[in-house]
Design an enzyme around this catalytic site. Structure first.
Site, short mmCIF file in Angstrom:
data_model
loop_
_atom_site.label_atom_id
_atom_site.label_comp_id
_atom_site.label_asym_id
_atom_site.label_seq_id
_atom_site.Cartn_x
_atom_site.Cartn_y
_atom_site.Cartn_z
N GLY A 99 0.83 -1.20 0.00
CA GLY A 99 0.00 0.00 0.00
C GLY A 99 0.86 1.23 0.00
O GLY A 99 2.09 1.17 0.05
N LYS A 105 5.22 4.55 2.10
CA LYS A 105 4.80 3.37 1.36
C LYS A 105 5.10 2.16 2.23
O LYS A 105 6.00 2.19 3.06
CB LYS A 105 5.53 3.28 0.02
CG LYS A 105 5.10 4.36 -0.97
CD LYS A 105 5.68 4.15 -2.34
CE LYS A 105 5.18 5.23 -3.31
NZ LYS A 105 5.70 5.03 -4.69
N LYS A 121 7.03 -0.21 6.87
CA LYS A 121 6.57 1.13 6.48
C LYS A 121 7.80 1.98 6.18
O LYS A 121 8.66 2.18 7.03
CB LYS A 121 5.77 1.76 7.61
CG LYS A 121 5.26 3.17 7.31
CD LYS A 121 4.76 3.91 8.54
CE LYS A 121 3.51 3.30 9.10
NZ LYS A 121 2.95 4.14 10.21
N ASP A 218 -6.77 8.89 17.05
CA ASP A 218 -7.29 8.58 15.71
C ASP A 218 -7.89 7.17 15.66
O ASP A 218 -7.57 6.37 14.77
CB ASP A 218 -6.20 8.73 14.66
CG ASP A 218 -6.79 8.87 13.25
OD1 ASP A 218 -7.99 9.21 13.12
OD2 ASP A 218 -6.05 8.63 12.27
#
Length: 415
Positions: A99, A105, A121, A218
Protein backbone atom coordinates in the site's frame (compact mmCIF):
# COMPACT_ATOMS: atom_id res chain seq x y z
CA UNK A 1 -14.72 -22.86 2.94
CA UNK A 2 -12.15 -20.17 3.56
CA UNK A 3 -10.92 -17.52 1.24
CA UNK A 4 -7.86 -15.31 1.15
CA UNK A 5 -8.11 -11.64 2.02
CA UNK A 6 -8.09 -9.15 -0.80
CA UNK A 7 -4.73 -7.56 -1.47
CA UNK A 8 -6.11 -4.33 -2.73
CA UNK A 9 -8.06 -1.35 -1.49
CA UNK A 10 -8.77 2.22 -2.41
CA UNK A 11 -9.06 5.41 -0.47
CA UNK A 12 -12.13 6.88 1.05
CA UNK A 13 -13.57 9.80 -0.83
CA UNK A 14 -12.64 12.99 0.96
CA UNK A 15 -10.29 11.43 3.48
CA UNK A 16 -6.62 12.13 3.47
CA UNK A 17 -4.71 8.97 2.68
CA UNK A 18 -3.63 6.97 5.68
CA UNK A 19 -1.99 3.61 5.68
CA UNK A 20 -3.61 0.48 6.93
CA UNK A 21 -2.66 -3.15 7.15
CA UNK A 22 -4.19 -5.69 4.87
CA UNK A 23 -3.42 -9.14 3.55
CA UNK A 24 -3.81 -12.83 4.24
CA UNK A 25 -1.46 -12.87 7.19
CA UNK A 26 -1.66 -9.11 7.42
CA UNK A 27 -0.17 -6.12 5.73
CA UNK A 28 -0.57 -2.43 5.17
CA UNK A 29 -2.80 -1.26 2.37
CA UNK A 30 -4.74 1.72 1.12
CA UNK A 31 -8.03 2.60 2.67
CA UNK A 32 -11.34 1.91 1.07
CA UNK A 33 -13.71 4.70 0.05
CA UNK A 34 -16.43 6.00 2.26
CA UNK A 35 -18.34 9.10 1.27
CA UNK A 36 -18.12 12.44 3.01
CA UNK A 37 -15.24 11.68 5.31
CA UNK A 38 -12.72 14.25 6.36
CA UNK A 39 -9.78 13.79 8.65
CA UNK A 40 -8.67 16.34 11.18
CA UNK A 41 -5.00 15.59 10.64
CA UNK A 42 -4.88 17.73 7.55
CA UNK A 43 -2.40 20.59 7.09
CA UNK A 44 -5.17 22.55 5.39
CA UNK A 45 -7.21 22.48 8.61
CA UNK A 46 -4.36 23.04 11.03
CA UNK A 47 -1.00 24.01 9.68
CA UNK A 48 0.64 23.40 13.05
CA UNK A 49 -0.26 19.74 13.16
CA UNK A 50 2.22 17.14 12.00
CA UNK A 51 0.08 14.24 10.86
CA UNK A 52 1.26 10.71 10.40
CA UNK A 53 -0.28 10.62 6.93
CA UNK A 54 -1.02 14.15 5.71
CA UNK A 55 -3.04 14.79 2.59
CA UNK A 56 -1.11 14.67 -0.65
CA UNK A 57 -1.16 12.99 -4.01
CA UNK A 58 0.54 9.67 -4.54
CA UNK A 59 3.06 9.12 -7.25
CA UNK A 60 3.94 5.49 -7.69
CA UNK A 61 6.48 6.36 -10.32
CA UNK A 62 10.18 5.88 -9.79
CA UNK A 63 11.45 9.34 -10.69
CA UNK A 64 14.93 9.86 -9.28
CA UNK A 65 15.76 13.28 -7.87
CA UNK A 66 18.68 15.20 -6.46
CA UNK A 67 16.45 17.80 -4.83
CA UNK A 68 17.90 19.04 -1.56
CA UNK A 69 17.01 16.82 1.39
CA UNK A 70 16.38 13.73 -0.74
CA UNK A 71 18.68 10.96 -1.86
CA UNK A 72 19.05 9.77 -5.43
CA UNK A 73 17.11 6.68 -4.30
CA UNK A 74 13.97 8.78 -3.68
CA UNK A 75 11.35 9.86 -6.19
CA UNK A 76 10.31 13.48 -6.66
CA UNK A 77 8.01 13.32 -3.62
CA UNK A 78 10.58 11.77 -1.33
CA UNK A 79 9.25 8.19 -1.46
CA UNK A 80 11.86 5.46 -1.72
CA UNK A 81 12.29 4.25 -5.30
CA UNK A 82 12.49 0.58 -4.34
CA UNK A 83 12.16 -2.61 -6.37
CA UNK A 84 11.17 -6.20 -5.67
CA UNK A 85 14.22 -8.01 -4.34
CA UNK A 86 15.70 -4.94 -2.65
CA UNK A 87 17.30 -5.90 0.67
CA UNK A 88 17.29 -3.28 3.42
CA UNK A 89 19.50 -3.42 6.48
CA UNK A 90 20.99 -6.58 4.92
CA UNK A 91 17.94 -8.33 6.34
CA UNK A 92 14.54 -7.31 4.93
CA UNK A 93 13.91 -8.43 1.34
CA UNK A 94 11.06 -6.68 -0.46
CA UNK A 95 8.64 -9.18 -2.00
CA UNK A 96 5.60 -7.01 -2.78
CA UNK A 97 4.00 -3.63 -2.40
CA UNK A 98 1.19 -3.58 0.13
CA UNK A 99 0.00 0.00 0.00
CA UNK A 100 0.94 3.61 -0.06
CA UNK A 101 0.04 7.03 1.19
CA UNK A 102 1.48 10.49 1.36
CA UNK A 103 3.41 9.74 4.54
CA UNK A 104 4.90 6.40 3.57
CA UNK A 105 4.80 3.37 1.36
CA UNK A 106 4.48 -0.08 2.87
CA UNK A 107 6.01 -3.23 1.54
CA UNK A 108 5.88 -6.87 2.50
CA UNK A 109 9.30 -8.27 3.25
CA UNK A 110 10.89 -11.53 4.18
CA UNK A 111 13.00 -11.21 7.31
CA UNK A 112 16.06 -13.19 6.28
CA UNK A 113 17.05 -13.76 9.91
CA UNK A 114 13.77 -15.35 10.97
CA UNK A 115 12.22 -16.29 7.58
CA UNK A 116 9.04 -14.54 8.74
CA UNK A 117 6.98 -12.17 6.63
CA UNK A 118 6.72 -8.63 7.97
CA UNK A 119 5.32 -5.28 6.90
CA UNK A 120 7.81 -2.45 6.55
CA UNK A 121 6.57 1.13 6.48
CA UNK A 122 9.02 3.28 4.51
CA UNK A 123 8.60 6.94 5.47
CA UNK A 124 9.18 9.72 2.96
CA UNK A 125 12.68 11.19 2.97
CA UNK A 126 11.71 14.72 4.03
CA UNK A 127 12.49 16.29 7.38
CA UNK A 128 8.86 16.78 8.48
CA UNK A 129 7.98 13.15 7.76
CA UNK A 130 11.19 11.80 9.30
CA UNK A 131 10.32 13.62 12.53
CA UNK A 132 6.81 12.15 12.56
CA UNK A 133 8.19 8.70 11.77
CA UNK A 134 10.66 8.88 14.62
CA UNK A 135 7.90 10.10 16.93
CA UNK A 136 5.85 7.03 16.04
CA UNK A 137 8.88 4.83 16.70
CA UNK A 138 9.25 6.39 20.16
CA UNK A 139 5.61 5.70 20.99
CA UNK A 140 5.85 2.11 19.73
CA UNK A 141 9.04 1.51 21.72
CA UNK A 142 7.26 2.79 24.83
CA UNK A 143 4.28 0.52 24.18
CA UNK A 144 6.50 -2.52 23.55
CA UNK A 145 8.43 -1.83 26.74
CA UNK A 146 5.34 -1.35 28.89
CA UNK A 147 3.68 -4.47 27.48
CA UNK A 148 6.58 -6.84 27.00
CA UNK A 149 4.27 -9.83 27.46
CA UNK A 150 2.06 -8.65 24.57
CA UNK A 151 -0.96 -8.68 26.88
CA UNK A 152 -2.81 -5.79 25.27
CA UNK A 153 -4.10 -5.62 21.72
CA UNK A 154 -1.69 -3.03 20.32
CA UNK A 155 0.32 -3.69 17.17
CA UNK A 156 3.91 -4.77 17.78
CA UNK A 157 6.87 -3.01 16.25
CA UNK A 158 9.53 -5.60 15.46
CA UNK A 159 12.36 -3.28 14.45
CA UNK A 160 13.16 0.07 12.91
CA UNK A 161 16.09 1.42 10.92
CA UNK A 162 17.06 4.04 8.38
CA UNK A 163 17.64 3.28 4.71
CA UNK A 164 18.91 5.95 2.32
CA UNK A 165 17.52 8.63 4.64
CA UNK A 166 14.13 6.93 5.05
CA UNK A 167 12.83 5.94 8.47
CA UNK A 168 11.62 2.34 8.13
CA UNK A 169 9.36 0.71 10.73
CA UNK A 170 8.97 -3.08 10.81
CA UNK A 171 5.61 -4.44 12.02
CA UNK A 172 4.08 -7.82 12.60
CA UNK A 173 1.70 -8.83 9.84
CA UNK A 174 -2.00 -8.73 10.62
CA UNK A 175 -5.27 -9.27 8.77
CA UNK A 176 -7.83 -6.88 7.31
CA UNK A 177 -8.89 -3.71 9.04
CA UNK A 178 -12.40 -3.86 10.45
CA UNK A 179 -13.51 -1.26 7.93
CA UNK A 180 -12.10 -3.23 5.02
CA UNK A 181 -13.80 -6.39 6.25
CA UNK A 182 -17.10 -4.49 6.53
CA UNK A 183 -16.63 -3.18 3.00
CA UNK A 184 -15.92 -6.61 1.56
CA UNK A 185 -18.88 -7.98 3.50
CA UNK A 186 -21.25 -5.44 1.91
CA UNK A 187 -21.33 -3.37 5.14
CA UNK A 188 -23.36 -5.99 6.97
CA UNK A 189 -23.26 -5.04 10.67
CA UNK A 190 -21.76 -7.15 13.39
CA UNK A 191 -23.98 -8.80 15.97
CA UNK A 192 -24.09 -7.35 19.49
CA UNK A 193 -22.36 -10.51 20.72
CA UNK A 194 -19.52 -9.98 18.25
CA UNK A 195 -19.31 -6.30 19.20
CA UNK A 196 -19.04 -7.27 22.86
CA UNK A 197 -15.97 -9.44 22.22
CA UNK A 198 -14.29 -6.90 19.95
CA UNK A 199 -15.07 -3.92 22.18
CA UNK A 200 -13.61 -5.62 25.25
CA UNK A 201 -10.28 -6.13 23.48
CA UNK A 202 -10.22 -2.59 22.11
CA UNK A 203 -11.18 -1.01 25.44
CA UNK A 204 -8.46 -2.96 27.28
CA UNK A 205 -5.85 -1.87 24.72
CA UNK A 206 -6.79 1.80 24.76
CA UNK A 207 -7.28 1.76 28.55
CA UNK A 208 -3.68 0.50 28.74
CA UNK A 209 -2.60 3.53 26.68
CA UNK A 210 -4.57 5.89 28.90
CA UNK A 211 -3.11 4.45 32.10
CA UNK A 212 0.29 5.23 30.62
CA UNK A 213 -0.70 8.83 29.84
CA UNK A 214 -1.09 8.34 26.09
CA UNK A 215 -4.03 9.32 23.88
CA UNK A 216 -4.35 7.57 20.52
CA UNK A 217 -6.35 10.46 18.90
CA UNK A 218 -7.29 8.58 15.71
CA UNK A 219 -9.41 5.57 16.65
CA UNK A 220 -11.59 4.33 13.80
CA UNK A 221 -12.39 1.03 12.05
CA UNK A 222 -9.44 1.51 9.67
CA UNK A 223 -7.06 1.55 12.63
CA UNK A 224 -8.35 -1.63 14.26
CA UNK A 225 -7.17 -4.79 12.51
CA UNK A 226 -8.05 -8.43 12.83
CA UNK A 227 -5.07 -10.60 13.72
CA UNK A 228 -6.31 -13.04 11.09
CA UNK A 229 -9.29 -12.23 8.90
CA UNK A 230 -9.86 -15.69 7.39
CA UNK A 231 -13.57 -16.38 7.08
CA UNK A 232 -16.16 -18.93 6.00
CA UNK A 233 -18.90 -18.19 3.52
CA UNK A 234 -22.51 -18.50 4.61
CA UNK A 235 -25.11 -19.50 2.03
CA UNK A 236 -28.89 -19.33 1.89
CA UNK A 237 -31.21 -22.07 0.66
CA UNK A 238 -30.64 -20.97 -2.95
CA UNK A 239 -26.89 -21.46 -2.47
CA UNK A 240 -26.33 -17.74 -2.74
CA UNK A 241 -23.57 -16.36 -0.59
CA UNK A 242 -25.10 -14.13 2.07
CA UNK A 243 -22.16 -13.08 4.21
CA UNK A 244 -18.66 -13.80 5.45
CA UNK A 245 -18.25 -15.23 8.93
CA UNK A 246 -14.92 -14.52 10.59
CA UNK A 247 -13.20 -17.48 12.18
CA UNK A 248 -11.63 -15.30 14.86
CA UNK A 249 -12.43 -11.88 16.32
CA UNK A 250 -8.95 -11.32 17.76
CA UNK A 251 -7.77 -7.84 16.82
CA UNK A 252 -5.19 -5.12 17.42
CA UNK A 253 -5.13 -1.32 17.50
CA UNK A 254 -2.68 0.28 15.04
CA UNK A 255 -1.44 3.64 13.76
CA UNK A 256 0.24 5.58 16.54
CA UNK A 257 1.46 8.35 14.25
CA UNK A 258 -0.58 11.02 16.02
CA UNK A 259 -0.61 9.46 19.50
CA UNK A 260 0.06 12.12 22.13
CA UNK A 261 1.38 11.84 25.67
CA UNK A 262 -0.26 13.94 28.37
CA UNK A 263 2.82 16.14 28.75
CA UNK A 264 3.15 16.84 25.03
CA UNK A 265 1.59 19.72 23.16
CA UNK A 266 -2.03 18.97 22.27
CA UNK A 267 -2.79 20.21 18.77
CA UNK A 268 -6.21 21.81 18.57
CA UNK A 269 -7.50 19.55 15.81
CA UNK A 270 -7.27 15.77 16.06
CA UNK A 271 -9.19 12.67 14.97
CA UNK A 272 -10.77 11.72 11.67
CA UNK A 273 -14.01 13.62 11.06
CA UNK A 274 -16.61 10.93 11.76
CA UNK A 275 -15.00 10.08 15.09
CA UNK A 276 -14.14 13.60 16.27
CA UNK A 277 -15.39 14.54 19.73
CA UNK A 278 -17.51 17.69 20.23
CA UNK A 279 -14.88 19.32 22.44
CA UNK A 280 -12.43 19.10 19.52
CA UNK A 281 -14.89 20.62 17.05
CA UNK A 282 -15.73 23.40 19.52
CA UNK A 283 -12.02 24.01 20.22
CA UNK A 284 -12.43 23.53 23.96
CA UNK A 285 -9.26 21.49 24.41
CA UNK A 286 -9.19 17.72 24.71
CA UNK A 287 -7.80 14.87 26.77
CA UNK A 288 -7.97 11.07 26.76
CA UNK A 289 -11.77 11.18 26.77
CA UNK A 290 -11.72 12.10 23.07
CA UNK A 291 -10.69 8.47 22.48
CA UNK A 292 -13.78 7.34 24.40
CA UNK A 293 -16.04 9.41 22.13
CA UNK A 294 -14.31 8.01 19.04
CA UNK A 295 -14.85 4.46 20.27
CA UNK A 296 -18.52 5.20 20.90
CA UNK A 297 -18.80 6.18 17.24
CA UNK A 298 -16.84 3.06 16.24
CA UNK A 299 -19.16 0.74 18.16
CA UNK A 300 -22.21 2.34 16.54
CA UNK A 301 -20.59 1.75 13.16
CA UNK A 302 -20.10 -1.91 14.03
CA UNK A 303 -23.79 -2.06 14.97
CA UNK A 304 -25.13 -0.19 11.93
CA UNK A 305 -22.57 -1.16 9.31
CA UNK A 306 -22.15 2.53 8.47
CA UNK A 307 -21.01 5.71 10.17
CA UNK A 308 -23.47 7.42 12.51
CA UNK A 309 -22.24 10.91 11.48
CA UNK A 310 -22.06 10.98 7.65
CA UNK A 311 -20.73 14.51 7.20
CA UNK A 312 -17.66 16.55 6.33
CA UNK A 313 -18.87 19.87 7.76
CA UNK A 314 -18.31 20.83 11.41
CA UNK A 315 -21.57 22.67 12.00
CA UNK A 316 -23.56 19.93 10.28
CA UNK A 317 -21.67 17.42 12.43
CA UNK A 318 -22.81 19.24 15.58
CA UNK A 319 -26.37 19.36 14.27
CA UNK A 320 -26.28 15.60 13.71
CA UNK A 321 -25.07 15.13 17.28
CA UNK A 322 -28.02 17.17 18.55
CA UNK A 323 -30.47 15.08 16.54
CA UNK A 324 -29.07 11.84 17.98
CA UNK A 325 -27.97 12.90 21.45
CA UNK A 326 -30.03 15.99 22.27
CA UNK A 327 -28.99 19.65 22.63
CA UNK A 328 -25.37 20.55 23.23
CA UNK A 329 -25.09 21.91 26.80
CA UNK A 330 -25.17 25.70 26.90
CA UNK A 331 -22.03 25.91 29.07
CA UNK A 332 -20.03 24.27 26.27
CA UNK A 333 -21.41 26.62 23.64
CA UNK A 334 -20.61 29.58 25.87
CA UNK A 335 -16.96 28.53 26.14
CA UNK A 336 -16.33 27.64 22.50
CA UNK A 337 -13.88 29.66 20.48
CA UNK A 338 -16.04 28.88 17.47
CA UNK A 339 -18.71 31.44 18.29
CA UNK A 340 -19.90 31.49 14.67
CA UNK A 341 -21.44 28.10 15.51
CA UNK A 342 -23.59 29.75 18.20
CA UNK A 343 -26.63 32.05 18.11
CA UNK A 344 -28.63 33.10 21.18
CA UNK A 345 -26.99 30.43 23.30
CA UNK A 346 -27.85 27.57 20.93
CA UNK A 347 -26.30 25.91 17.91
CA UNK A 348 -26.66 28.27 14.94
CA UNK A 349 -28.36 25.85 12.58
CA UNK A 350 -31.05 26.22 9.94
CA UNK A 351 -33.29 23.20 10.34
CA UNK A 352 -35.19 24.15 7.19
CA UNK A 353 -32.08 23.87 5.00
CA UNK A 354 -31.52 20.91 2.72
CA UNK A 355 -29.00 19.57 5.21
CA UNK A 356 -31.46 20.10 8.05
CA UNK A 357 -34.08 18.22 6.07
CA UNK A 358 -31.66 15.34 5.50
CA UNK A 359 -30.86 15.12 9.22
CA UNK A 360 -34.55 15.17 10.10
CA UNK A 361 -35.33 12.33 7.69
CA UNK A 362 -32.31 10.07 8.16
CA UNK A 363 -31.15 10.47 11.75
CA UNK A 364 -32.99 9.68 14.97
CA UNK A 365 -32.41 9.71 18.74
CA UNK A 366 -29.84 7.17 19.88
CA UNK A 367 -32.23 4.79 21.66
CA UNK A 368 -34.42 4.61 18.55
CA UNK A 369 -31.67 2.64 16.81
CA UNK A 370 -32.04 -0.17 19.34
CA UNK A 371 -33.57 -3.31 17.81
CA UNK A 372 -34.92 -4.85 21.00
CA UNK A 373 -34.71 -4.59 24.78
CA UNK A 374 -31.97 -7.21 25.00
CA UNK A 375 -29.60 -4.53 23.68
CA UNK A 376 -30.36 -2.07 26.47
CA UNK A 377 -26.98 -2.51 28.18
CA UNK A 378 -25.20 -1.87 24.89
CA UNK A 379 -27.07 1.39 24.32
CA UNK A 380 -26.59 2.46 27.91
CA UNK A 381 -22.84 2.06 27.41
CA UNK A 382 -23.01 4.00 24.13
CA UNK A 383 -24.90 6.83 25.80
CA UNK A 384 -22.22 7.04 28.50
CA UNK A 385 -19.48 7.22 25.86
CA UNK A 386 -21.26 9.73 23.61
CA UNK A 387 -21.63 12.24 26.42
CA UNK A 388 -20.96 15.86 25.43
CA UNK A 389 -19.33 16.89 28.69
CA UNK A 390 -15.94 15.26 29.19
CA UNK A 391 -16.43 15.39 32.97
CA UNK A 392 -19.57 13.26 32.64
CA UNK A 393 -18.26 10.94 29.93
CA UNK A 394 -17.38 7.45 31.10
CA UNK A 395 -13.71 6.45 31.22
CA UNK A 396 -12.54 3.22 29.63
CA UNK A 397 -11.54 1.93 33.05
CA UNK A 398 -15.16 2.37 34.11
CA UNK A 399 -16.50 1.10 30.79
CA UNK A 400 -14.73 -2.25 31.22
CA UNK A 401 -16.90 -2.82 34.32
CA UNK A 402 -20.12 -1.84 32.60
CA UNK A 403 -22.91 -4.48 32.71
CA UNK A 404 -22.58 -4.85 28.93
CA UNK A 405 -19.43 -6.89 29.56
CA UNK A 406 -20.91 -9.03 32.35
CA UNK A 407 -21.42 -12.05 30.05
CA UNK A 408 -17.66 -12.10 29.31
CA UNK A 409 -16.77 -11.94 32.98
CA UNK A 410 -19.26 -14.70 33.79
CA UNK A 411 -17.72 -16.93 31.11
CA UNK A 412 -14.31 -16.55 32.73
CA UNK A 413 -15.51 -17.52 36.20
CA UNK A 414 -14.48 -21.08 37.20
CA UNK A 415 -17.31 -23.57 37.24
Amino acid sequence: MGKKDSEYGSWRDGDEPKLDYEGKTGSFNKLSPRSSLETGNSPEENSGLQPAFPADNIDDGGVKTTQKGKSRESDEEGHLDYHIGLVMKERYEVVSTLGGGAFAKVVECIDRETEERVAVKIVRNMELFREVGKSEVSVLEEINGLDDDNTFACVRMRDWFEHEGHVCIVFELLGLSIFEFLRQNHFLPFSVEQIRGMAFQIFRAVCFLHRNKLTHTDLKPENILFVCSDYDLQYNESRECTERKLRSLDLKVVDFGTATFDHQKHESLVSTRHYRAPEVILDLGWNQSCDVWSLGCVLMEFYLGSTIFPTHDSKEHLAMMEKILGPIPSHLLEKTRKQHYVHNGSLHWDKSSSSGDYIKKHLQPLKNYMHDESEEDFFDLLGSMLEYDVYRRITLEEALWHPFFNPLRMQKQPS
